[in-house]
Design an enzyme around this catalytic site. Structure first.
Site, mmCIF file in Angstrom:
data_model
loop_
_atom_site.group_PDB
_atom_site.id
_atom_site.type_symbol
_atom_site.label_atom_id
_atom_site.label_comp_id
_atom_site.label_asym_id
_atom_site.label_seq_id
_atom_site.Cartn_x
_atom_site.Cartn_y
_atom_site.Cartn_z
ATOM 1 N N SER A 21 -29.974 33.578 8.250
ATOM 2 C CA SER A 21 -31.105 33.339 7.523
ATOM 3 C C SER A 21 -31.026 31.964 7.125
ATOM 4 C CB SER A 21 -31.286 34.006 6.167
ATOM 5 O OG SER A 21 -29.821 33.846 5.436
ATOM 6 N N CYS A 81 -35.569 37.959 14.950
ATOM 7 C CA CYS A 81 -35.805 36.493 14.690
ATOM 8 C C CYS A 81 -37.288 36.192 15.538
ATOM 9 C CB CYS A 81 -34.899 35.643 14.740
ATOM 10 S SG CYS A 81 -34.360 35.279 16.462
ATOM 11 N N LYS A 107 -17.044 35.076 14.077
ATOM 12 C CA LYS A 107 -17.052 35.828 12.711
ATOM 13 C C LYS A 107 -18.313 36.521 12.902
ATOM 14 C CE LYS A 107 -18.640 35.871 9.063
ATOM 15 N NZ LYS A 107 -19.417 37.295 8.623
ATOM 16 N N GLU A 143 -20.890 41.254 8.972
ATOM 17 C CA GLU A 143 -20.052 42.434 8.244
ATOM 18 C C GLU A 143 -20.601 43.829 8.249
ATOM 19 O OE1 GLU A 143 -21.285 39.835 6.719
ATOM 20 O OE2 GLU A 143 -21.302 39.801 4.778
HETATM 21 P P1 NAD Z 1 -27.372 36.110 6.681
HETATM 22 O O1 NAD Z 1 -27.789 34.817 6.839
HETATM 23 O O2 NAD Z 1 -27.284 37.210 5.846
HETATM 24 O O3 NAD Z 1 -25.973 36.366 7.711
HETATM 25 C C1 NAD Z 1 -25.668 35.560 8.899
HETATM 26 C C2 NAD Z 1 -24.094 35.408 8.869
HETATM 27 O O4 NAD Z 1 -23.650 34.464 7.591
HETATM 28 C C3 NAD Z 1 -23.135 36.737 8.663
HETATM 29 O O5 NAD Z 1 -22.203 36.457 9.468
HETATM 30 C C4 NAD Z 1 -22.825 36.628 7.027
HETATM 31 O O6 NAD Z 1 -21.735 37.099 6.974
HETATM 32 C C5 NAD Z 1 -22.799 35.126 6.904
HETATM 33 N N1 NAD Z 1 -23.112 35.052 5.446
HETATM 34 C C6 NAD Z 1 -23.928 35.463 4.788
HETATM 35 N N2 NAD Z 1 -23.909 35.109 3.497
HETATM 36 C C7 NAD Z 1 -23.252 34.145 3.344
HETATM 37 C C8 NAD Z 1 -23.006 32.864 2.583
HETATM 38 N N3 NAD Z 1 -23.343 32.948 1.146
HETATM 39 N N4 NAD Z 1 -22.011 32.118 2.664
HETATM 40 C C9 NAD Z 1 -21.929 31.858 3.977
HETATM 41 N N5 NAD Z 1 -21.940 32.767 5.068
HETATM 42 C C10 NAD Z 1 -22.673 33.956 4.701
HETATM 43 O O7 NAD Z 1 -28.365 36.896 8.146
HETATM 44 P P2 NAD Z 1 -28.551 38.384 8.497
HETATM 45 O O8 NAD Z 1 -29.129 39.042 7.446
HETATM 46 O O9 NAD Z 1 -27.342 38.870 8.934
HETATM 47 O O10 NAD Z 1 -29.339 38.231 9.885
HETATM 48 C C11 NAD Z 1 -30.901 38.041 9.550
HETATM 49 C C12 NAD Z 1 -31.303 36.689 9.750
HETATM 50 O O11 NAD Z 1 -31.001 35.968 10.721
HETATM 51 C C13 NAD Z 1 -32.799 36.544 9.762
HETATM 52 O O12 NAD Z 1 -33.224 35.652 8.685
HETATM 53 C C14 NAD Z 1 -33.338 36.121 10.803
HETATM 54 O O13 NAD Z 1 -34.406 35.449 11.217
HETATM 55 C C15 NAD Z 1 -31.967 35.287 11.445
HETATM 56 N N6 NAD Z 1 -31.898 35.232 12.854
HETATM 57 C C16 NAD Z 1 -32.255 34.091 13.294
HETATM 58 C C17 NAD Z 1 -32.068 33.878 14.792
HETATM 59 C C18 NAD Z 1 -32.548 32.454 15.434
HETATM 60 O O14 NAD Z 1 -32.064 32.515 16.677
HETATM 61 N N7 NAD Z 1 -33.377 31.681 14.739
HETATM 62 C C19 NAD Z 1 -31.639 34.998 15.672
HETATM 63 C C20 NAD Z 1 -31.288 36.086 14.870
HETATM 64 C C21 NAD Z 1 -31.359 35.994 13.504
#
Ligand code: NAD
Length: 497
Positions: A227, A282, A174, A177
């Site tokens: 996140s 990240c 997944k 989006e």
């Molecule tokens: P996000 O948390 O908004 O989304 C990540 C995934 O979760 C997406 O597929 C999204 O559709 C889904 N999602 C979003 N809201 C949700 C909810 N309420 N319930 C269930 N699923 C949900 O993150 P993002 O904005 O796409 O990516 C950036 C974040 O990812 C930053 O915080 C970054 O630090 C982190 N990140 C961490 C790493 C790591 O290795 N630690 C690597 C890359 C990115």
């Protein structure tokens, strides 16, 4: 005309989905020329049932054949990576060279998985008791779920699925989006490489799809990257539903610069790691800890070099692209405003950048703050944008204490020419990935990627041997091939004699 991006299930695109959609923007123009389908719970159920069916056959395919398919995928990736990079740039906004870089780093995991035969070997002990041998095997879990973030639409899925597939699992990915097309392109390449239909499936969606995966009894594990609040939710909900979960979260990475460091090198690396991919990594550096007395000189060097950065459309050879959406750009801009309001010194203001791109793009230029205090939101929060904060500290000890006290523990770096100080740092610091004169210490594929504290929930990091462990479960077999000498009744607990 609006392009529709739909799921890829059972080896084909799957247009008869639920009907909910979300816009997909080109961040460099601000135009939403595409929509992506958002899966319903029913759509997820169909995809999982396809993957369950495929698992029965895939796990019986020989390891040699599974790896040959991955090897073909690796070859296809090599020949088609420019196309994939263009897809990433068009939806994420990162510059083309950076998009190619993420594909290369993801491909490393494919190459690692091509050697999985060695890592899947079990142990064998002969004659542990009279005529008794013991051996261990590692078997696939079944259907595994991968939920990925927007910032690495190719690399992050590749942290997981090559190992999962080589080990005999079937996959539901997944993706975010916000930039969903890379996942479908990868699914197409895997099919072309010979992967049987249903073994790798892409389901697009939002919370509804994620919750359906988290609660589905036939999904055996979840690998999540995103996140921190969502990572924690994923970990808690997934484990409550009896799944194996690795949930990688957010970050706030510090770079500690000691007075003996080469300050030109440190300034260059702070810029590269702070503003590459517009800070949407990240492992980006977002805080520089300047140890007294080098603060003034280091800030001056960073500030002098920053105007060289060309901001613009990632297809035009610029250094830094736009942010992923207008809403995210506004959020990051809000942090810049909060930094000014809280009294930090705004050395370079990126709020009105000169841009080589369309006016509707989601632009924000590189921004530098000095004299940032640890109670300011620009220090405490993950901003995930091109905002670099310099915090002045009096000593190595004060710097280490700040890093260790921070909520996040993904990556950190020390810049110094003192080997003893660097060695002490790697031992004392409470962070998962450490760079010594290396600003973005993303481990190579045969080591594992993961942070500490609120940067990771669960105890398995991504790829490397921890990845192999995550996508397999162990079995130990104790066997005895009877001959007449083993007869007789004995109710005692079996011991080794
Ligand atoms: P996000 O948390 O908004 O989304 C990540 C995934 O979760 C997406 O597929 C999204 O559709 C889904 N999602 C979003 N809201 C949700 C909810 N309420 N319930 C269930 N699923 C949900 O993150 P993002 O904005 O796409 O990516 C950036 C974040 O990812 C930053 O915080 C970054 O630090 C982190 N990140 C961490 C790493 C790591 O290795 N630690 C690597 C890359 C990115």
């Amino acid at each position: 005309m609006t392009t529709r991006i739909t799921h890829f299930v059972g080896g084909q695109t799957w247009p008869e989905a639920s009907g909910r959609t979300a816009p997909v923007y080109d961040p460099a123009t601000g135009v939403a020329g595409k929509v992506v389908d958002l899966a319903s719970r029913g759509d997820v159920d169909v995809a999982v049932s396809v993957a369950v069916k495929a698992f029965k056959e895939w796990r019986e395919v020989s390891l040699t054949k599974r790896i040959q398919i991955l090897f073909s995928f690796r070859e296809l990736l090599n020949t088609r990576k420019e196309e994939l990079a263009a897809i990433i740039t068009a939806e994420h906004g990162k510059v083309l060279s950076d998009a190619l870089g993420e594909i290369t780093r993801g491909q490393e995991v494919v190459e690692f998985a091509c050697g999985l035969g060695h890592l899947l070997k079990g142990g064998f002990s002969e004659q542990v008791s009279g005529g008794v041998d013991v051996h261990s095997v590692r078997q696939p879990l079944g259907v595994v779920g991968i939920i990925s973030p927007f910032n690495f639409p190719a690399m992050v899925p590749m942290w997981f699925f090559p190992i999962a597939l080589a080990a005999g699992n079937t996959v539901i990915l997944k993706p975010s989006e916000k930039d969903p097309s890379a996942a479908n392109f990868i699914a197409g390449l895997l099919k072309e490489a010979g992967l049987p239909d249903g073994v790798f499936n892409v389901v697009h969606g939002d919370k509804e799809a994620v919750d359906a995966l988290l609660e589905h009894p036939d999904v055996k594990s979840i690998s999540f990257v995103g996140s921190t609040p969502i990572a924690q939710y994923i970990y808690e909900t997934g484990t409550k539903n009896k799944k194996r979960v690795q949930a990688l979260g957010g970050a706030k990475n510090h770079m500690l610069v000691l007075p003996d460091a080469d300050l030109d090198l440190a300034a260059d690396q702070a810029i590269n790691a702070g503003f590459g991919s517009a800070g949407e990594r990240c492992m980006a550096i977002s805080v520089v800890l300047a140890v007294d007395p080098i603060g003034d000189e280091l800030v001056k060097k960073i500030a002098e070099k920053m105007p060289q950065l060309r901001v613009g459309d990632g297809r035009r050879g610029c250094d830094m692209g736009p942010l992923v959406t207008g809403a995210h750009r506004d959020k990051v801009k809000g942090y810049v405003e909060a930094g000014v309001a809280s009294g930090a010194t705004l050395v370079i203001d990126g709020r009105n950048p000169v841009v080589d791109g369309e006016s509707g793009g989601f632009w924000l230029g590189p921004t530098l703050f000095d004299h940032v205090k640890t109670d300011m939101s620009i220090y405490t929060d993950e901003i995930f944008g091109p905002v670099l904060s310099v915090v002045r500290v009096n000593s190595y000890e004060e710097g280490v204490a700040l890093i260790n006290a921070h909520e996040y523990g993904n990556g950190t770096a020390i810049f110094t020419n003192d080997g003893g100080a660097a060695r002490r740092f790697q031992n004392e610091i409470e962070v998962g990935m450490i760079g010594i004169n290396v600003p973005i210490p993303v481990p190579v594929a045969y080591y594992s990627f993961g942070g500490w504290k609120s940067s990771l929930f669960g105890d398995s990091h991504a790829h490397g041997t921890e990845g192999v462990h995550f996508f397999t479960r162990g079995k130990v077999i104790t066997s005895r091939w009877l001959d007449p000498s083993h007869g007789g009744i004995n109710l005692g607990f079996p011991t080794q004699n």
